[in-house]
Design an enzyme around this catalytic site. Sequence first.
Site, mmCIF file in Angstrom:
data_model
loop_
_atom_site.group_PDB
_atom_site.id
_atom_site.type_symbol
_atom_site.label_atom_id
_atom_site.label_comp_id
_atom_site.label_asym_id
_atom_site.label_seq_id
_atom_site.Cartn_x
_atom_site.Cartn_y
_atom_site.Cartn_z
ATOM 1 N N ASP A 236 -3.575 11.111 -15.375
ATOM 2 C CA ASP A 236 -4.535 11.940 -14.619
ATOM 3 C C ASP A 236 -3.760 12.638 -13.499
ATOM 4 O OD1 ASP A 236 -6.067 9.734 -12.158
ATOM 5 O OD2 ASP A 236 -4.141 9.514 -13.212
ATOM 6 N N ASN B 84 -8.098 -0.445 -3.722
ATOM 7 C CA ASN B 84 -8.046 0.851 -3.015
ATOM 8 C C ASN B 84 -9.287 1.716 -3.217
ATOM 9 O OD1 ASN B 84 -7.645 1.754 -5.634
ATOM 10 N ND2 ASN B 84 -5.546 2.502 -5.272
ATOM 11 N N ASN C 169 -8.159 3.511 -10.945
ATOM 12 C CA ASN C 169 -8.187 3.809 -12.383
ATOM 13 C C ASN C 169 -9.261 3.000 -13.115
ATOM 14 O OD1 ASN C 169 -6.113 5.645 -12.201
ATOM 15 N ND2 ASN C 169 -4.512 4.170 -12.743
ATOM 16 N N GLU D 88 -9.686 -1.167 -8.004
ATOM 17 C CA GLU D 88 -8.607 -0.172 -7.961
ATOM 18 C C GLU D 88 -9.106 1.082 -8.661
ATOM 19 O OE1 GLU D 88 -6.981 0.711 -10.988
ATOM 20 O OE2 GLU D 88 -5.850 2.234 -9.894
ATOM 21 N N ASP E 4 1.751 10.790 -8.435
ATOM 22 C CA ASP E 4 2.582 9.714 -8.989
ATOM 23 C C ASP E 4 2.633 9.771 -10.505
ATOM 24 O OD1 ASP E 4 -0.138 8.920 -8.840
ATOM 25 O OD2 ASP E 4 0.422 6.808 -9.002
ATOM 26 N N ASP E 5 1.560 10.290 -11.125
ATOM 27 C CA ASP E 5 1.617 10.539 -12.576
ATOM 28 C C ASP E 5 2.764 11.500 -12.893
ATOM 29 O OD1 ASP E 5 -1.279 10.367 -11.522
ATOM 30 O OD2 ASP E 5 -1.505 9.766 -13.615
ATOM 31 N N HIS F 62 2.914 4.354 -7.963
ATOM 32 C CA HIS F 62 2.264 3.387 -8.861
ATOM 33 C C HIS F 62 2.679 3.589 -10.327
ATOM 34 C CE1 HIS F 62 -0.627 2.537 -5.584
ATOM 35 N NE2 HIS F 62 -0.777 3.828 -5.469
ATOM 36 N N ASP F 63 2.448 4.806 -10.817
ATOM 37 C CA ASP F 63 2.525 5.035 -12.263
ATOM 38 C C ASP F 63 3.943 4.908 -12.806
ATOM 39 O OD1 ASP F 63 -0.020 7.660 -12.099
ATOM 40 O OD2 ASP F 63 -0.156 5.465 -12.010
HETATM 41 O O1 RIB Z 1 -4.756 3.322 -7.874
HETATM 42 C C1 RIB Z 1 -3.621 4.068 -8.201
HETATM 43 C C2 RIB Z 1 -3.854 4.890 -9.433
HETATM 44 O O2 RIB Z 1 -4.913 5.807 -9.180
HETATM 45 C C3 RIB Z 1 -2.640 5.752 -9.828
HETATM 46 O O3 RIB Z 1 -2.586 5.870 -11.221
HETATM 47 C C4 RIB Z 1 -2.951 7.088 -9.202
HETATM 48 O O4 RIB Z 1 -2.349 8.171 -9.922
HETATM 49 C C5 RIB Z 1 -4.443 7.144 -9.354
HETATM 50 O O5 RIB Z 1 -4.721 7.563 -10.677
HETATM 51 CA CA CA Z 2 -2.586 8.074 -12.240
#
Ligand code: RIB
Ligand code: CA
Length: 332
Positions: free
Chosen positions: A13, A175, A183, A181, A17-18, A261-262
């Site tokens: 998405d 988060n 995703n 979280e 970070d993706d 993260h990703d």
């Molecule tokens: O919580 C972190 C995730 O949510 C990561 O994949 C960030 O890109 C968002 O999609």
């Molecule tokens: Ca992501």
Amino acid sequence: MNPQRRPLILDVDTGSDDALAILTALLSPEYFEVLGICTVHGNRPLPNTTENTLRVVQLLGSDVPVIQGCAKPIVAGIDKLRGMRARANEKQLNGQEKVAYHAEYLDLPPALRGPLPGTRAPLWYIDTLMKADRKVTLVMVGPLTNFALAYRIEPRILEHVEEIVIMGGGHDQHNATGASEFNIFMDPEAAAVVFECGEHVPLTVMPLDATHHANMRPRHEAIFRSWGSAVGDFVAEMIRDRLDAYNVMQPLHEPDIAPIHDALCLIYLIDQSVITLKKRVRGDVVCGGIADGATLFDTRYFTDAPKNCTVCLATDEDKFASLLIEIFSRAK
Ligand code: RIB
Ligand code: CA
């Protein structure tokens, strides 16, 4: 061919970070043969995450197919009350200035090509996996809507899956809400389906407990900036955006850190020692209610719950950063 080189499908998405996860995969051809990148709703609406993915792929001059997926979660969007508490993606500061985890559109040239025509991610998963001559690794770093639908349509696709690695969930870290979280929270039912897949194929879960220690810092931003290259400048900008967003909107255990993260999912597949604590457990997802999107990892020593995933709980931050820098330096 390198026996370690695995057929790989990314589900993203994009997302700052993706974007770095995509770069990591495409710049590691000795480890990954990227068959396709599926896009999904999440950090931004689907048209944005798709265009952003195409822009990142274009930055490297890659012709890997980008396959557009689902614009909404399976059911979570129907009940308007369920999304009420989700965190915001951006914050308006004084005047016109604002910070955001993820720009509406990444600061790259507009994509010259579009997503793969005539198909959508859930259908493409089925077509690609059923024809695969080698088992395929899936790395999914956004809401899990696409693959959950593909599996519900054709469960036999799991016979062609080597393993699934997802960025999502939180054991002690959250988060999106106090219990979830992002995703997973964006499509809990889809996540529950993917956790069910963990009863049939190896499933590794990379929750915030691990990814909050997969950080880039200002000194790393300076390294990338010093390269004076398009990739170096882009990576530095993604890091700066994330440093600012976290300092302003989500201060973690210390200031001036940017969780990537990703990318940790890919680094883990390249060198599993980057994860310093992981457990084989039973993982479940809460769908609806006050803990909507919560992931429950049963880490009790005495539990007899059937285990369906390996949950990663601690990260060697220095190893993560050095591997990421080494991989990105290939595009210096
Ligand atoms: O919580 C972190 C995730 O949510 C990561 O994949 C960030 O890109 C968002 O999609
Ligand atoms: Ca992501």
